[in-house]
Write an enzyme that holds these catalytic residues in place. Structure first.
Site, PDB file in Angstrom:
ATOM      1  N   GLU A   1      72.882 -55.793  83.261  1.00 43.06           N
ATOM      2  CA  GLU A   1      74.300 -55.618  82.935  1.00 43.06           C
ATOM      3  C   GLU A   1      74.943 -54.616  83.890  1.00 43.06           C
ATOM      4  O   GLU A   1      75.605 -53.665  83.496  1.00 43.06           O
ATOM      5  CB  GLU A   1      74.487 -55.182  81.479  1.00 43.06           C
ATOM      6  CG  GLU A   1      75.868 -55.512  80.946  1.00 43.06           C
ATOM      7  CD  GLU A   1      76.041 -55.199  79.475  1.00 43.06           C
ATOM      8  OE1 GLU A   1      77.173 -55.346  78.989  1.00 43.06           O
ATOM      9  OE2 GLU A   1      75.059 -54.805  78.813  1.00 43.06           O
TER      10      GLU A   1
ATOM     11  N   TYR B   1      68.470 -60.385  82.449  1.00 40.46           N
ATOM     12  CA  TYR B   1      69.457 -60.038  81.422  1.00 40.46           C
ATOM     13  C   TYR B   1      69.761 -61.339  80.681  1.00 40.46           C
ATOM     14  O   TYR B   1      70.565 -62.148  81.117  1.00 40.46           O
ATOM     15  CB  TYR B   1      70.707 -59.446  82.072  1.00 40.46           C
ATOM     16  CG  TYR B   1      71.805 -59.110  81.095  1.00 40.46           C
ATOM     17  CD1 TYR B   1      71.528 -58.585  79.842  1.00 40.46           C
ATOM     18  CD2 TYR B   1      73.141 -59.306  81.438  1.00 40.46           C
ATOM     19  CE1 TYR B   1      72.536 -58.268  78.952  1.00 40.46           C
ATOM     20  CE2 TYR B   1      74.166 -58.987  80.558  1.00 40.46           C
ATOM     21  CZ  TYR B   1      73.853 -58.473  79.314  1.00 40.46           C
ATOM     22  OH  TYR B   1      74.863 -58.166  78.431  1.00 40.46           O
TER      23      TYR B   1
ATOM     24  N   ASP C   1      66.536 -56.752  79.307  1.00 37.97           N
ATOM     25  CA  ASP C   1      67.205 -56.893  78.019  1.00 37.97           C
ATOM     26  C   ASP C   1      67.086 -58.361  77.627  1.00 37.97           C
ATOM     27  O   ASP C   1      67.807 -59.212  78.145  1.00 37.97           O
ATOM     28  CB  ASP C   1      68.676 -56.475  78.160  1.00 37.97           C
ATOM     29  CG  ASP C   1      69.462 -56.660  76.868  1.00 37.97           C
ATOM     30  OD1 ASP C   1      68.885 -57.136  75.864  1.00 37.97           O
ATOM     31  OD2 ASP C   1      70.668 -56.333  76.858  1.00 37.97           O
TER      32      ASP C   1
ATOM     33  N   ASN D   1      67.604 -59.597  74.646  1.00 43.97           N
ATOM     34  CA  ASN D   1      68.574 -59.928  73.611  1.00 43.97           C
ATOM     35  C   ASN D   1      67.953 -60.640  72.415  1.00 43.97           C
ATOM     36  O   ASN D   1      68.514 -61.612  71.892  1.00 43.97           O
ATOM     37  CB  ASN D   1      69.728 -60.749  74.194  1.00 43.97           C
ATOM     38  CG  ASN D   1      70.952 -59.889  74.472  1.00 43.97           C
ATOM     39  OD1 ASN D   1      71.311 -59.018  73.671  1.00 43.97           O
ATOM     40  ND2 ASN D   1      71.582 -60.111  75.612  1.00 43.97           N
TER      41      ASN D   1
ATOM     42  N   ASP E   1      74.200 -47.681  76.087  1.00 39.58           N
ATOM     43  CA  ASP E   1      73.804 -47.905  74.693  1.00 39.58           C
ATOM     44  C   ASP E   1      72.365 -48.398  74.594  1.00 39.58           C
ATOM     45  O   ASP E   1      71.849 -48.578  73.490  1.00 39.58           O
ATOM     46  CB  ASP E   1      74.766 -48.867  73.981  1.00 39.58           C
ATOM     47  CG  ASP E   1      75.062 -50.129  74.777  1.00 39.58           C
ATOM     48  OD1 ASP E   1      74.436 -50.329  75.842  1.00 39.58           O
ATOM     49  OD2 ASP E   1      75.925 -50.911  74.347  1.00 39.58           O
TER      50      ASP E   1
END
Length: 386
Positions: A164, A236, A277, A279, A375
């Site tokens: 990201e 990602y 990541d 997800n 985050d």
């Protein structure tokens, strides 16, 4: 006074009275018209500037009243990408606020480094080993101003995989990057979205961008590094949907199918280390509140099942391998409600390793939970090169 004179005077008085009443009526009409015009002007201010209709042509008011409909139509034409970009901008603003607040609490020096309690000397890395770190930075330009370089200097990874990044490679300046690293970034076609990057101290044999399928590669989600012993695949993974689950079908039926086939092809040649990541919170202990997130992106049964089926083909979630029942271990915390300070989070970031390579992973992957700037927190793994 004669009766005739008296009559003429009465007529004049009555005529004067009638004129005054008529004038008063006209003044009331003028006041009413003025109020209507003021209301029209106020309405016009709420719309885009339009030509003021003629004073005594009520029929011409209709086009002016259609202005809100035109505005609504324009709003409907606003793309989902613009909505997503606005959300990301808001997230970056929240990110900055959260980082400042947390940094103030966790650091005591005047340094800009948002690092507190992590011991960067652990785990120890020998000469015949490689330290690989993965971090969703939620905007590379943003994290550069939050101690990124200082963090890298303390961590000293051999390979750093970023997700990201939201930046074009042409916007990256060499003097902003940590010394001693080569860097490679790939951007999404849509400016300010997605993107991945890698920083390497150990030079790879080859670097591949994407998986060779245009409908996936236009989002800049994959960079593959080839080394003698294995591939490192930095990814990602697409979110199933920030508003509902509008991308769930794409995620499960298209992306997962094609991407997993890509990994299988690599694995047929040499083992893989798949990081990033991803997800998905694979099991109920991978997030704080599983019961209330059954249909939340990242924890749907569809995403979890897809991930399970892939692992069954000969891959290992390396963190769970070393920490099979550990709870409260997360890598992502929402800014809403102070999730990080309360440790209300999700484990979305992984190192998935080919089963035949697990003997080269001697210790558990680590989570740098006190490193701020995003985050997500950085995660890492140490792998033997024998």
């Amino acid at each position: 006074m004669t009766s005739r004179t008296k009559k003429l005077k009465m007529d004049e008085e009555e005529k004067l009275k009638n004129e005054e009443e008529k004038k008063a009526t006209q003044d009331d009409d003028d006041d009413t018209t003025s109020e209507e015009e003021e209301e029209e002007e106020e309405e016009d201010k709420k719309r885009k500037p339009t030509k003021k209709p003629a004073k005594k042509a009520p029929a011409k008011k209709a086009p002016a009243k259609k202005a809100p409909a035109k505005k609504a139509a324009t709003t409907k034409k606003k793309s989902e990408d613009e909505d997503e970009k606005e959300e990301e901008e808001e997230e970056e603003k929240d990110d900055e606020k959260e980082t400042k607040a947390t940094t103030a609490k966790t650091t005591t020096s005047s340094s800009s480094v948002s690092i507190a309690t992590d011991n960067f000397d652990e785990p120890k890395v020998e000469d015949n080993q490689m330290k690989v770190v993965s971090w969703n930075v939620a905007g590379f330009k943003s994290v550069l101003s939050k101690g990124f370089t200082e963090y890298v200097e303390k961590e000293k990874p051999d390979v750093l995989c970023l997700q990201e990044t939201k930046i074009s490679p042409t916007d990256i300046k060499k003097d902003q990057m940590p010394k001693g690293y080569e860097y490679h970034f790939i951007a999404a076609d849509k400016k300010g979205h997605h993107g991945t990057g890698v920083l390497t101290k150990k030079k790879p044999i080859a670097i591949t961008f994407g998986i060779g399928i245009a409908k996936h590669d236009n989002e800049g989600r994959v960079i593959t590094l080839e080394y003698d012993q294995f591939y490192i695949v930095n990814t990602y993974i697409p979110n199933a949907g920030t508003k509902g689950l509008q991308r769930l079908d794409y995620r499960i039926k298209e992306w997962d199918v094609d991407f997993q086939a890509y990994l299988e092809k690599l694995n047929a040649t040499k083992p893989i280390i798949w990081c990033g990541d991803l997800n998905v919170a694979h099991t109920e202990i991978d997030l704080k509140n599983p019961k209330t997130n059954q249909r939340s992106a990242g924890f749907t049964i569809e995403e979890r099942t897809s991930f399970s089926k892939f692992l069954e083909k000969g891959y290992v979630d390396s963190y769970r391998h070393f920490n099979p029942g550990k709870e409260g271990s997360y890598t992502f915390w929402s800014y809403m409600g102070g999730g990080r300070s309360k440790n209300v989070g999700w484990r979305l970031d992984y190192f998935v390793v080919s089963k035949r390579l697990m003997d080269s992973v001697k210790t558990s992957p680590f989570h740098r939970t006190s490193v701020m700037g995003s985050d997500h927190c950085p995660i890492g793994i140490v792998v033997d090169l024998n």
